[in-house]
Each structure stands twice: as C-alpha cells, then as structure tokens.
Design a protein around this motif. Structure first.
Motif, PDB file in Angstrom:
ATOM      1  N   SER A 133       0.829  -1.209   0.000  1.00 48.38           N
ATOM      2  CA  SER A 133       0.000   0.000   0.000  1.00 48.38           C
ATOM      3  C   SER A 133       0.862   1.258   0.000  1.00 48.38           C
ATOM      4  O   SER A 133       0.556   2.224  -0.694  1.00 48.38           O
ATOM      5  CB  SER A 133      -0.974  -0.004   1.182  1.00 48.38           C
ATOM      6  N   VAL A 134       1.955   1.240   0.738  1.00 51.26           N
ATOM      7  CA  VAL A 134       2.850   2.404   0.781  1.00 51.26           C
ATOM      8  C   VAL A 134       3.519   2.596  -0.575  1.00 51.26           C
ATOM      9  O   VAL A 134       3.612   3.721  -1.086  1.00 51.26           O
ATOM     10  CB  VAL A 134       3.893   2.249   1.914  1.00 51.26           C
ATOM     11  N   ALA A 135       3.972   1.514  -1.181  1.00 55.56           N
ATOM     12  CA  ALA A 135       4.626   1.609  -2.494  1.00 55.56           C
ATOM     13  C   ALA A 135       3.684   2.207  -3.537  1.00 55.56           C
ATOM     14  O   ALA A 135       4.118   2.956  -4.407  1.00 55.56           O
ATOM     15  CB  ALA A 135       5.107   0.234  -2.943  1.00 55.56           C
ATOM     16  N   CYS A 136       2.398   1.892  -3.428  1.00 54.41           N
ATOM     17  CA  CYS A 136       1.410   2.387  -4.394  1.00 54.41           C
ATOM     18  C   CYS A 136       0.902   3.781  -4.043  1.00 54.41           C
ATOM     19  O   CYS A 136       0.049   4.326  -4.757  1.00 54.41           O
ATOM     20  CB  CYS A 136       0.228   1.423  -4.478  1.00 54.41           C
ATOM     21  N   GLY A 137       1.387   4.361  -2.945  1.00 54.05           N
ATOM     22  CA  GLY A 137       0.932   5.684  -2.544  1.00 54.05           C
ATOM     23  C   GLY A 137      -0.453   5.668  -1.922  1.00 54.05           C
ATOM     24  O   GLY A 137      -1.115   6.693  -1.789  1.00 54.05           O
ATOM     25  N   TYR A 138      -0.909   4.503  -1.515  1.00 52.04           N
ATOM     26  CA  TYR A 138      -2.266   4.306  -1.002  1.00 52.04           C
ATOM     27  C   TYR A 138      -2.290   4.420   0.518  1.00 52.04           C
ATOM     28  O   TYR A 138      -3.287   4.809   1.098  1.00 52.04           O
ATOM     29  CB  TYR A 138      -2.738   2.935  -1.492  1.00 52.04           C
ATOM     30  N   HIS A 139      -1.216   4.099   1.178  1.00 50.69           N
ATOM     31  CA  HIS A 139      -1.076   4.028   2.636  1.00 50.69           C
ATOM     32  C   HIS A 139      -2.362   3.613   3.331  1.00 50.69           C
ATOM     33  O   HIS A 139      -3.172   4.430   3.769  1.00 50.69           O
ATOM     34  CB  HIS A 139      -0.554   5.316   3.251  1.00 50.69           C
TER      35      HIS A 139
END
Length: 193
Positions: A133-139
């Motif tokens: 999620s962090v890698a996708c900018g979704y956090h």
C-alpha cells in the motif's frame, strides 16, 4: 475456526485490499523493503503463500520464501496481483486441514505447531500488504484489531533468525502511535506520516 487461522484470513483480506491498489504496469516502484521494488515484493508475497501452503499440506517447509534473487520471475505485476487470491484460498484450505490434525510442521529442523506457522504467515502477509500500500501511494493502515492481535503474537514468534531473514531492527515510535504504526515499527519499518 481456530484463532490463528482467523488471524491469517484477516491478514489475507487486508493484503487483498492493498493488492487492489496496484495498477497494471507498476513494478519498479520502491517499497519499504530495502532492495526490493514492487514487482519483487509481489513475487515474494505470492511465493510466501505457496511455501506456507506446502508446509501445511506436507508437514514440512524445506525452503524459505524467496528473499534473494526472486527466482528470476518476470511475470507482470497484473499477473502477480491476480494470482494472489487463488494462492491465498489454497493456503487457507491447507491450514484449515492442518488445524484439524495433531501434527506438527517441520521448519528448519524444529517441529512447530501449525498455529504458530499460521501466526508467522499472518504477520508476514499483513506487513507486506502494508508495504504494498505504501509503495502504491495508497497508505492503508493495518486495522487496529488485526494489528493489536498480531503485535502481541509477533513478540512471541519474531525471533532473531526471523528478524534477520524478514524484518529489520525495531524502530522507535511514540507509545501513543496507532496499533498499525506500532506493529510496523516493531517489524523494522518507519510508519508513514
């Protein structure tokens, strides 16, 4: 259903939500896992599901989920995302069967109760879901009840060997940090501000 199996199922559901944030074509994005891009992480998560499922089915784990080299897998990220649910279902079925038996799972020369293998798998899968999620900018923080359950159990199952293999040294956070941030920090990741 045992508590450890329910924990594994909840970790998989959480990680599926993170997988849903992966857009076709993503791959070289950096992740909180040092040295791994998003593609590498997706390969590892899928491999982890398979290794855990084989351990539950066969009663032993003879290899660790890919850490170095990632086996040269170049499947596109879209394939890795769509592969995850089927592998997760196979893992849950194998673990449900293993939970019904009195057997142990041989891991690194030790005989371990299936429940501990499921807890270890749940921690790894959920934390990598957070990484995705962090890698996708979704956090997408780990839900509080799931994070609290895994935080208390991970303190029992994350030993020095597991930390060296999968996680970094703990990161200090405020005692007022969310359960998700406390779990992430315990496993060597810096919470996202």
């Amino acid at each position: 259903m045992s508590g450890s199996l329910r924990l594994l199922e909840r970790a998989i559901c959480y990680t599926q939500e993170s997988m849903d944030a992966v857009v076709a074509g993503f791959g070289p994005l950096p992740t909180p896992c040092s040295g791994w891009d998003l593609h590498d992480l997706l390969v590892h998560v899928n491999d982890s599901l398979t290794v855990l499922q084989q351990g539950a089915d066969l009663g032993f784990i003879d290899r660790y989920p890919l850490r170095d080299g990632l086996d040269g897998c170049r499947d596109p990220t879209s394939v890795l995302v769509t592969t995850f649910p089927a592998r997760a279902r196979r893992l849950l079925h194998a673990c449900a069967d293993a939970a019904q038996s009195d057997g142990r799972i041989a891991v690194g020369g030790m005989q371990i109760a299936p429940a501990l293998v499921m807890v270890s798998g749940a921690v790894e899968i959920a934390v990598h879901g957070w990484d995705i999620s962090v890698a996708c900018g979704y956090h997408h923080p780990i839900p509080a009840t799931l994070a609290l359950g895994m935080l208390s159990l991970s303190q029992l199952v994350v030993d020095n060997w597991m930390r060296e293999s999968l996680f970094n040294a703990p990161v200090r956070v405020s005692p007022l940090a969310s359960p998700s941030d406390q779990l992430i920090a315990f496993l060597g990741r810096r919470p996202v501000a």
